[in-house]
Design a protein around this motif. Structure first.
Motif, PDB file in Angstrom:
ATOM      1  N   VAL A   1      62.171 131.460 -25.639  1.00 45.77           N
ATOM      2  CA  VAL A   1      60.795 131.841 -25.986  1.00 45.77           C
ATOM      3  C   VAL A   1      60.682 131.735 -27.513  1.00 45.77           C
ATOM      4  N   PHE A   2      59.624 131.112 -27.998  1.00 49.16           N
ATOM      5  CA  PHE A   2      59.422 130.881 -29.429  1.00 49.16           C
ATOM      6  C   PHE A   2      59.464 132.206 -30.197  1.00 49.16           C
ATOM      7  N   PRO A   3      60.161 132.245 -31.339  1.00 48.30           N
ATOM      8  CA  PRO A   3      60.253 133.489 -32.111  1.00 48.30           C
ATOM      9  C   PRO A   3      58.878 134.135 -32.349  1.00 48.30           C
TER      10      PRO A   3
ATOM     11  N   ALA B   1      55.088 128.633 -27.990  1.00 48.78           N
ATOM     12  CA  ALA B   1      55.098 127.964 -29.303  1.00 48.78           C
ATOM     13  C   ALA B   1      53.687 127.835 -29.881  1.00 48.78           C
ATOM     14  N   SER B   2      52.711 127.483 -29.044  1.00 51.83           N
ATOM     15  CA  SER B   2      51.373 127.244 -29.603  1.00 51.83           C
ATOM     16  C   SER B   2      50.712 128.535 -30.083  1.00 51.83           C
ATOM     17  N   SER B   3      50.937 129.642 -29.391  1.00 48.92           N
ATOM     18  CA  SER B   3      50.318 130.894 -29.840  1.00 48.92           C
ATOM     19  C   SER B   3      51.142 131.593 -30.917  1.00 48.92           C
ATOM     20  N   GLN B   4      52.467 131.493 -30.842  1.00 53.31           N
ATOM     21  CA  GLN B   4      53.314 132.238 -31.786  1.00 53.31           C
ATOM     22  C   GLN B   4      53.645 131.464 -33.065  1.00 53.31           C
ATOM     23  N   GLY B   5      53.518 130.136 -33.046  1.00 55.75           N
ATOM     24  CA  GLY B   5      53.823 129.350 -34.240  1.00 55.75           C
ATOM     25  C   GLY B   5      53.015 129.805 -35.453  1.00 55.75           C
TER      26      GLY B   5
ATOM     27  N   ALA C   1      52.803 122.851 -39.786  1.00 58.82           N
ATOM     28  CA  ALA C   1      54.176 123.222 -39.394  1.00 58.82           C
ATOM     29  C   ALA C   1      54.683 122.335 -38.263  1.00 58.82           C
ATOM     30  N   ASN C   2      55.889 121.832 -38.435  1.00 61.76           N
ATOM     31  CA  ASN C   2      56.513 120.967 -37.433  1.00 61.76           C
ATOM     32  C   ASN C   2      57.726 121.707 -36.853  1.00 61.76           C
ATOM     33  N   TRP C   3      57.606 122.114 -35.592  1.00 65.33           N
ATOM     34  CA  TRP C   3      58.663 122.939 -34.996  1.00 65.33           C
ATOM     35  C   TRP C   3      59.740 122.105 -34.315  1.00 65.33           C
TER      36      TRP C   3
ATOM     37  N   HIS D   1      73.012 131.743 -29.217  1.00 61.63           N
ATOM     38  CA  HIS D   1      73.257 130.939 -30.419  1.00 61.63           C
ATOM     39  C   HIS D   1      72.074 129.995 -30.673  1.00 61.63           C
ATOM     40  N   GLU D   2      71.562 129.413 -29.615  1.00 64.74           N
ATOM     41  CA  GLU D   2      70.413 128.511 -29.732  1.00 64.74           C
ATOM     42  C   GLU D   2      69.182 129.271 -30.253  1.00 64.74           C
ATOM     43  N   TYR D   3      68.996 130.487 -29.758  1.00 60.80           N
ATOM     44  CA  TYR D   3      67.873 131.289 -30.245  1.00 60.80           C
ATOM     45  C   TYR D   3      68.017 131.582 -31.740  1.00 60.80           C
ATOM     46  N   HIS D   4      69.240 131.882 -32.145  1.00 59.60           N
ATOM     47  CA  HIS D   4      69.543 132.144 -33.557  1.00 59.60           C
ATOM     48  C   HIS D   4      69.171 130.904 -34.398  1.00 59.60           C
ATOM     49  N   ARG D   5      69.554 129.718 -33.897  1.00 60.20           N
ATOM     50  CA  ARG D   5      69.229 128.460 -34.585  1.00 60.20           C
ATOM     51  C   ARG D   5      67.709 128.260 -34.652  1.00 60.20           C
ATOM     52  N   ALA D   6      67.029 128.594 -33.564  1.00 61.54           N
ATOM     53  CA  ALA D   6      65.574 128.428 -33.513  1.00 61.54           C
ATOM     54  C   ALA D   6      64.893 129.314 -34.550  1.00 61.54           C
ATOM     55  N   LEU D   7      65.317 130.575 -34.612  1.00 60.43           N
ATOM     56  CA  LEU D   7      64.704 131.502 -35.572  1.00 60.43           C
ATOM     57  C   LEU D   7      64.930 130.996 -36.997  1.00 60.43           C
ATOM     58  N   LYS D   8      66.145 130.516 -37.255  1.00 63.69           N
ATOM     59  CA  LYS D   8      66.471 129.987 -38.580  1.00 63.69           C
ATOM     60  C   LYS D   8      65.590 128.769 -38.898  1.00 63.69           C
ATOM     61  N   ALA D   9      65.445 127.886 -37.927  1.00 61.49           N
ATOM     62  CA  ALA D   9      64.645 126.667 -38.129  1.00 61.49           C
ATOM     63  C   ALA D   9      63.174 127.011 -38.387  1.00 61.49           C
ATOM     64  N   VAL D  10      62.657 127.982 -37.657  1.00 61.43           N
ATOM     65  CA  VAL D  10      61.252 128.374 -37.825  1.00 61.43           C
ATOM     66  C   VAL D  10      61.039 128.975 -39.218  1.00 61.43           C
ATOM     67  N   ILE D  11      61.957 129.841 -39.636  1.00 65.61           N
ATOM     68  CA  ILE D  11      61.840 130.449 -40.971  1.00 65.61           C
ATOM     69  C   ILE D  11      61.954 129.362 -42.047  1.00 65.61           C
TER      70      ILE D  11
END
Ligand SMILES: [Zn+2]
Length: 293
Positions: free
Chosen positions: A188-190, A274-278, A263-265, A233-243
């Motif tokens: 789920v998108f951060p 992703a569309s609402s939380q981005g 923003a390019n996710w 681990h993937e979620y951790h990477r996602a949060l890092k990428a979004v930040i």
């Protein structure tokens, strides 16, 4: 890759029917998760954990409205005659506490002081008398609490401010099971409406260092052990990428209203919400970088 399941929070892509939910998933001989759909058109689960002991049931988070939590209480009663005696409010958000009026009486609640302050303020500001209030004798867990509940050792942990600011986790050392609530959103998108972006990353550093075999999220599916480790681990990477993406835009001087459009996710653009939380994530990272958090 650890196991052949579709890595998604979307029940249809995963191969479920909507009528498969709510469902109870057995994680170990005495530990279960309970998954029911979050409100809204985009279907994904809100995931709670419960532990059956010889002296009662420990429930970690509950569902978002009285009807959903009533069903959860019934589902627990199908597993065990033991009463629900302890509840950890690991996320204070409404989708995990809004059904608490359906919990039985006589429960001892555990909560972080930040979450208690939020719930007390919400109750005080409510237009109508709330159907549930955090009992005055709720046990505060500012850092860590070690318990023995009916023979099961339980550690309630505050790993730092993450998704809500009062995020608690529940670790069962004997079985190496770690319930992370909303610190871990599985595919789920951060979601950052009330988050602390950089502190959330540090909380995930700590979570990944805890000696667990299985990590249970607050949203998204309960996974098999090896998959849960990969997905944390993937979620951790996602949060890092979004930040990082929001930070890149901030440093380039892109105004926030423009940044939410630019923003390019990448690979995370297909994640649930992703569309609402981005856009919310962009605004929150901007807030933190400009010292307004
Ligand atoms: Zn939630």
């Amino acid at each position: 890759m650890a196991q052949d399941v579709v890595r998604t929070a979307d029940p249809i892509k995963r191969g479920f029917k909507l009528s498969d939910f709510p469902r109870t998933v057995q994680v170990s001989p005495n530990v279960y998760t309970y998954e029911d759909f979050h409100a809204g058109a985009e279907k994904f689960t809100t995931t709670n954990m419960f532990v059956v002991t010889s002296e009662g049931v420990l429930l970690c988070d509950a569902q978002g409205d009285a009807e959903a939590t009533r069903k959860e209480v019934e589902a627990i009663a199908k597993i065990t005659p033991q009463p629900i005696k302890w509840v950890v409010i690991a996320s204070d958000h409404g989708d995990h506490t809004g059904g608490n009026s359906s919990l039985p009486g006589g429960i001892t609640f555990f909560i972080h002081p930040n979450s208690k302050a939020i719930l007390d303020r919400q109750a005080a500001n409510a237009k109508r008398p709330p159907s549930w209030r955090l009992p005055a004798d709720a046990v505060l867990v500012p850092d860590k609490k070690d318990l023995n509940l009916g023979g099961e050792r339980v550690q309630i942990l505050f790993l730092g401010r993450a998704h809500t600011g009062g995020d608690l986790s529940v670790y069962l050392p004997r079985q190496k099971i770690l319930f992370l609530s909303e610190t871990f959103l599985n595919c789920v998108f951060p979601a950052m409406r009330s988050a602390y972006p950089s502190e959330w990353l540090k909380a995930l550093d700590k979570a990944e260092k805890i000696d667990a075999n299985i990590y249970i999220p607050g949203h998204g599916f309960t996974e098999q052990a090896a998959v849960s480790k990969e997905e944390l681990h993937e979620y951790h990477r996602a949060l890092k990428a979004v930040i990082e993406e929001a930070t890149r835009l901030y440093k380039a001087g892109v105004p926030v209203d423009e940044a939410v459009k630019q923003a390019n996710w990448g690979e995370y653009a297909s994640w649930t919400l992703a569309s609402s939380q981005g856009p919310i994530a962009v605004r929150k990272v901007y807030e933190e970088l400009s010292g307004k958090l």
